[in-house]
Motif scaffolding. Structure first.
Motif, short mmCIF file in Angstrom:
data_model
loop_
_atom_site.label_atom_id
_atom_site.label_comp_id
_atom_site.label_asym_id
_atom_site.label_seq_id
_atom_site.Cartn_x
_atom_site.Cartn_y
_atom_site.Cartn_z
N LYS A 62 -17.36 -13.03 19.90
CA LYS A 62 -17.86 -14.17 19.45
C LYS A 62 -17.42 -15.35 20.52
O LYS A 62 -16.47 -15.35 20.86
CB LYS A 62 -17.30 -14.53 18.14
CG LYS A 62 -17.84 -13.35 17.10
CD LYS A 62 -16.72 -12.89 16.21
CE LYS A 62 -16.51 -11.50 16.69
NZ LYS A 62 -15.60 -10.87 15.94
N ASP A 89 -13.57 -15.22 21.47
CA ASP A 89 -12.94 -14.33 20.60
C ASP A 89 -13.56 -12.80 20.91
O ASP A 89 -14.43 -12.37 20.41
CB ASP A 89 -13.09 -14.72 19.04
CG ASP A 89 -12.51 -13.38 18.25
OD1 ASP A 89 -11.78 -12.37 18.31
OD2 ASP A 89 -12.84 -13.69 16.92
N ASP A 136 -5.91 -12.17 17.94
CA ASP A 136 -6.77 -12.51 16.77
C ASP A 136 -6.00 -12.94 15.40
O ASP A 136 -6.47 -13.82 14.65
CB ASP A 136 -7.90 -11.61 16.59
CG ASP A 136 -7.49 -10.20 16.03
OD1 ASP A 136 -6.20 -9.96 16.37
OD2 ASP A 136 -8.26 -9.26 16.01
N ASP A 186 -9.05 -10.34 8.04
CA ASP A 186 -10.02 -9.93 9.00
C ASP A 186 -10.39 -8.61 8.83
O ASP A 186 -10.12 -7.83 9.22
CB ASP A 186 -9.28 -10.45 10.41
CG ASP A 186 -10.27 -10.51 11.40
OD1 ASP A 186 -11.47 -10.08 11.44
OD2 ASP A 186 -9.98 -11.15 12.42
K LIG Z 1 -11.38 -9.91 15.03
#
Ligand SMILES: [K+]
Ligand SMILES: Nc1ncnc2c1ncn2[C@@H]1O[C@H](COP(=O)(O)OP(=O)(O)OP(=O)(O)O)[C@@H](O)[C@H]1O
Ligand SMILES: CC(C)(CO)[C@@H](O)C(=O)NCCC(=O)O
Length: 244
Positions: free
Chosen positions: A13, A6, A100, A120
Motif C-alpha cells: 500500500k 507499507d 508493520d 491487523d
Molecule cells: K499489513
C-alpha cells in the motif's frame, strides 16, 4: 512530496503525502514490473521515500532498487523501535517485531490515548494490546484467512471447495460450507476473545486494519476501521525523524 510504502507479504500500500495531507494513495504488488502502479505525473512529485516492510530481505532489496530507479529519490526503511513518544514496545528484542505492527501501533497511539487493541488482518493476522500509559502489553500472531484456506486446500487431499466471503457460522452440510463456515466461526471466536481481553485490560478501542478488516467487522468485531493505520504511523515517524 514524500512517498510512503507499507509492503506486506502479499500486497503493498502506498500514499503520496506532504506534512499535512495525502495527495494520492493506492495498492500494488511486489511481483509487478511497476510495483506501485503510480502515474508518471505522481512519480515526478516524489522527493523522498519511506518504507515499512515485513517482506523477505531479497524482496526488500528488490523493492528498494526498483523504487529508487522509478522515483530518482532516496529510499529509507523504518523498523520497530524500543519506544517512541510514550509508546513502549513489550519485545525484549524489538528487531524481531514486524515493522508493520510497530507502525500500526504508533499510528493508533497518536489518536487514541485511552488504551487500544490493534488487529491487523493481512496475510497473517496480528493482535496487539497497548494500555493507556502507552505500554505495549504483547500480542498474538495467527495465520491469515487466505493462508488458512490455502493450507486446507494444499495439505488435505480430499478437501475441495470454492472459497467464499460469506459470514455464515452455522454447521456446514457440504465440504464448501464446512470450510467456509468454519473459517467464519473461527474468526468469530477470535473476535470474542479480543473483546474479552479488551474488557479485562481496560482497552477502550479496537482498531482494525488489513485486507480482511471488513470481513471481521462484518462478523461482529466492534472495531474502528483504519485501513491507513500502518502508513499513518510511518508518516508520523518519518516527519519526526526528518524535521529540524
Ligand atoms: K499489513
Ligand atoms: N485485492 C486484494 N488482494 C489480495 N488480498 C486481498 C484483497 N482484498 C482483500 N484481500 C484480503 O486481504 C488479505 C491480505 O491482507 P493485506 O493486503 O493487508 O496483506 P499484507 O499487508 O500483504 O499482509 P501482511 O502485512 O500480513 O504481510 C488476504 O487474506 C485477502 O483475503
Ligand atoms: C506477523 C507479520 C507477518 C504480520 O504482517 C509481520 O508482522 C512479521 O513478519 N513479523 C515478524 C515476527 C514478529 O512480529 O514477532
Amino acid at each position: 512530496m514524500n512517498l510512503f510504502i507499507d509492503a506486506g507479504n502479499t500486497r503493498l500500500k502506498w500514499c503520496l503525502a506532504n506534512q499535512d495531507e495525502v495527495l494520492a494513495s493506492g495498492t500494488g504488488s511486489l511481483e509487478d514490473e511497476n510495483p506501485l502502479g503510480m502515474s508518471g505525473e505522481l512519480i515526478g512529485k516524489v522527493v523522498s521515500v519511506a518504507i515499512s516492510t515485513v517482506a523477505s530481505e531479497e524482496r526488500r532489496t528488490h523493492l528498494a532498487g526498483s523504487v529508487e530507479k522509478l522515483c530518482q529519490a532516496p529510499v529509507r526503511f523504518y523498523w520497530s523501535e524500543q519506544s517512541r513518544n510514550g509508546l513502549m514496545n513489550a519485545y525484549q528484542d524489538v528487531s524481531r517485531m514486524g515493522a508493520d505492527r510497530w507502525h500500526g501501533m504508533y499510528g493508533a497511539w497518536l489518536d487514541h490515548r485511552q488504551g487500544f487493541a490493534v488487529l491487523d488482518a493481512g496475510s497473517a493476522v496480528t493482535v496487539d494490546y497497548v494500555d493507556r500509559h502507552g505500554q505495549h502489553l504483547g500480542g498474538y500472531i495467527l495465520p491469515g484467512l487466505q493462508m488458512m484456506l490455502r493450507s486446507l486446500r494444499t495439505d488435505a487431499a480430499r478437501i475441495w471447495f470454492d472459497p467464499d466471503q460469506g459470514l455464515a457460522t452455522d454447521p456446514g452440510k457440504s465440504t464448501g460450507e464446512c470450510v467456509n463456515h468454519g473459517l467464519a466461526w473461527l474468526s468469530a471466536a477470535m473476535i470474542e476473545r479480543v473483546i474479552a481481553d479488551a474488557r479485562k485490560l481496560s482497552l477502550s478501542e479496537i482498531l482494525v486494519t488489513g485486507g480482511d478488516a471488513d470481513r471481521l467487522i462484518g462478523l461482529g468485531l466492534p472495531g474502528i476501521s483504519r485501513p491507513d493505520l500502518v502508513l499513518s504511523g510511518l508518516r508520523a515517524i518519518h516527519a519526526e525523524e526528518t524535521s529540524g
